[in-house]
Design a protein around this motif. Structure first.
Motif, short mmCIF file in Angstrom:
data_model
loop_
_atom_site.label_atom_id
_atom_site.label_comp_id
_atom_site.label_asym_id
_atom_site.label_seq_id
_atom_site.Cartn_x
_atom_site.Cartn_y
_atom_site.Cartn_z
N PHE A 162 43.82 0.47 21.01
CA PHE A 162 44.86 -0.04 20.49
C PHE A 162 45.48 0.85 19.47
N ALA A 163 44.73 2.05 18.67
CA ALA A 163 45.03 2.75 17.78
C ALA A 163 44.25 4.06 18.14
N ARG A 164 44.96 5.27 17.80
CA ARG A 164 44.52 6.77 18.02
C ARG A 164 44.80 7.39 16.83
N LEU A 165 43.89 7.78 15.85
CA LEU A 165 44.34 8.36 14.63
C LEU A 165 43.58 9.54 14.29
N LYS A 166 44.35 10.48 13.63
CA LYS A 166 43.71 11.62 12.75
C LYS A 166 43.80 11.39 11.49
N LEU A 207 35.97 -2.00 17.92
CA LEU A 207 34.89 -0.80 18.01
C LEU A 207 35.81 0.12 17.62
N LEU A 208 35.16 1.04 16.52
CA LEU A 208 35.72 2.32 16.24
C LEU A 208 34.78 3.33 16.87
N LEU A 209 35.59 4.29 17.27
CA LEU A 209 35.02 5.65 17.90
C LEU A 209 35.46 6.73 17.45
N ALA A 210 34.59 7.80 17.05
CA ALA A 210 34.99 8.86 16.26
C ALA A 210 34.53 10.00 17.41
N LEU A 211 35.61 11.05 17.62
CA LEU A 211 35.52 11.98 18.48
C LEU A 211 35.45 13.56 17.93
N ASP A 212 34.61 14.18 18.65
CA ASP A 212 34.44 15.65 18.31
C ASP A 212 34.61 16.52 19.46
N TYR A 213 35.72 17.21 19.54
CA TYR A 213 36.02 18.37 20.66
C TYR A 213 35.50 19.43 20.26
N PHE A 236 34.37 16.47 14.01
CA PHE A 236 35.01 15.11 14.32
C PHE A 236 36.63 15.05 13.53
N THR A 237 37.36 14.83 14.32
CA THR A 237 38.61 15.01 13.99
C THR A 237 39.73 13.60 14.13
N GLU A 238 39.22 12.78 14.95
CA GLU A 238 39.86 11.64 15.54
C GLU A 238 39.25 10.58 15.87
N ILE A 239 39.80 9.28 15.61
CA ILE A 239 39.05 7.97 16.03
C ILE A 239 40.00 7.32 16.79
N VAL A 240 39.60 6.34 17.43
CA VAL A 240 40.23 5.23 18.35
C VAL A 240 39.73 3.86 17.95
N LEU A 241 40.65 2.88 17.75
CA LEU A 241 40.16 1.68 17.74
C LEU A 241 40.20 0.91 18.92
#
Length: 297
Positions: A244-248, A219-225, A229-234
């Protein structure tokens, strides 16, 4: 002057030599610059033709021209084979010359070889070797299971354990998988300050896998603070704390290790991912999964 006790040979496949030199002199490659300044740098070297991987790498470690060592191209054709058949020139048994480590072995000294192309299977009793059957450590251009031909060893096919690199994108690209982002579902343990989320299911497609791999999805989750949207997690579940991964954008992950189930059993493997692109409105996203390399087998 101290007599060196060890010799290390480091090769780079297919670099543009003038650019390597230019980047080194500008300080972008400080270690290579130090090697040049403390050693010898050659311009306009004579190289075997064709200037491709198997013949040239073999000439470097044998001191022989291609007519002597016998590795003449990227793929080999032997007398008696069908005219439309070749096999990858990564088999050490096709080399008719002595490798430098075979000469070193005669002196009783040990040799360690890491991913030197066209040198598999290992030749020598006092040699420790990792890789050499392809261009990458987990690439097998000669291996059991690849298509055999009537004469010679293997056809010009190859497999990777676990698989080659993958690209996931919101745009259409050849050999890539498309990401379809949608409104995010119910996620646990989201960080404070998150204003909006988008999610997508990523189905790994395991290109060039030597063994069939059981279906795997993330699952890929994109986040807007609040500013886009500036970040995703897997993650494997809708739980932010289990990601298991958190990336800009532009960032590589740390080394990720996981278990993959194949037709030959389970393999522990390692890989990295990189978020190449992420637009503020989340309309553009591009994620690269580095080749997944088995840690054994």
């Amino acid at each position: 002057m101290l007599k060196p006790e060890k010799l290390v040979l480091i090769g780079l496949d297919a670099p543009i030599a003038p650019r390597i030199y230019d980047y080194a002199m500008k300080g972008h490659l400080p270690n290579i610059k130090r090697l040049i300044n403390r050693g010898v740098y050659f311009r306009n070297c004579m190289v075997p033709y064709p200037t491709i991987t198997p013949p040239n790498w073999t000439s470097i470690v044998t001191g022989a021209r291609i007519g002597t060592h016998g590795i003449t191209c990227f793929n080999m054709h032997k007398p008696g084979m069908p005219l439309d058949h070749t096999y990858s020139a990564f088999d050490s048994r096709d080399c008719r010359a002595q490798y430098i480590w075979e000469a070193i072995e005669e002196t009783g000294e040990p040799v360690l070889i890491v991913n030197y192309p066209s040198t598999w299977p290992p030749r020598g009793k006092n040699v420790i070797q990792i890789g050499g059957a392809g261009l990458a450590l987990n690439e097998w251009r000669i291996a059991p299971g690849l298509e055999r031909v009537e004469v010679g060893r293997y056809a010009a096919k190859y497999g990777v354990t676990i698989c080659d690199g993958m690209l996931f994108s919101s745009d259409e690209y050849p050999l890539a998988a498309k990401i379809n982002l949608r409104e995010g579902g119910e996620w646990k343990n989201l960080p404070s300050g998150v204003k909006n989320i988008r999610e997508a299911e990523i189905n790994l497609y395991f290109p060039r896998a030597l063994y069939r791999v059981k279906h795997t999805s993330w699952l890929l989750l994109a986040l807007d603070y609040g500013s886009g949207f500036t970040e995703i997690v897997l993650s494997k579940a809708r739980d932010f704390s289990s990601a298991f991964a958190r990336l800009k954008r532009g960032e590589w992950s740390q080394l990720i290790k996981d278990i993959f189930e194949t037709e030959k059993g389970e393999f522990k493997a390692a890989f990295k991912v990189k978020l190449i692109e992420l637009s503020r409105d989340c309309s553009k996203i591009k994620l690269h999964v580095y080749p997944i390399g088995a840690l054994s087998g």
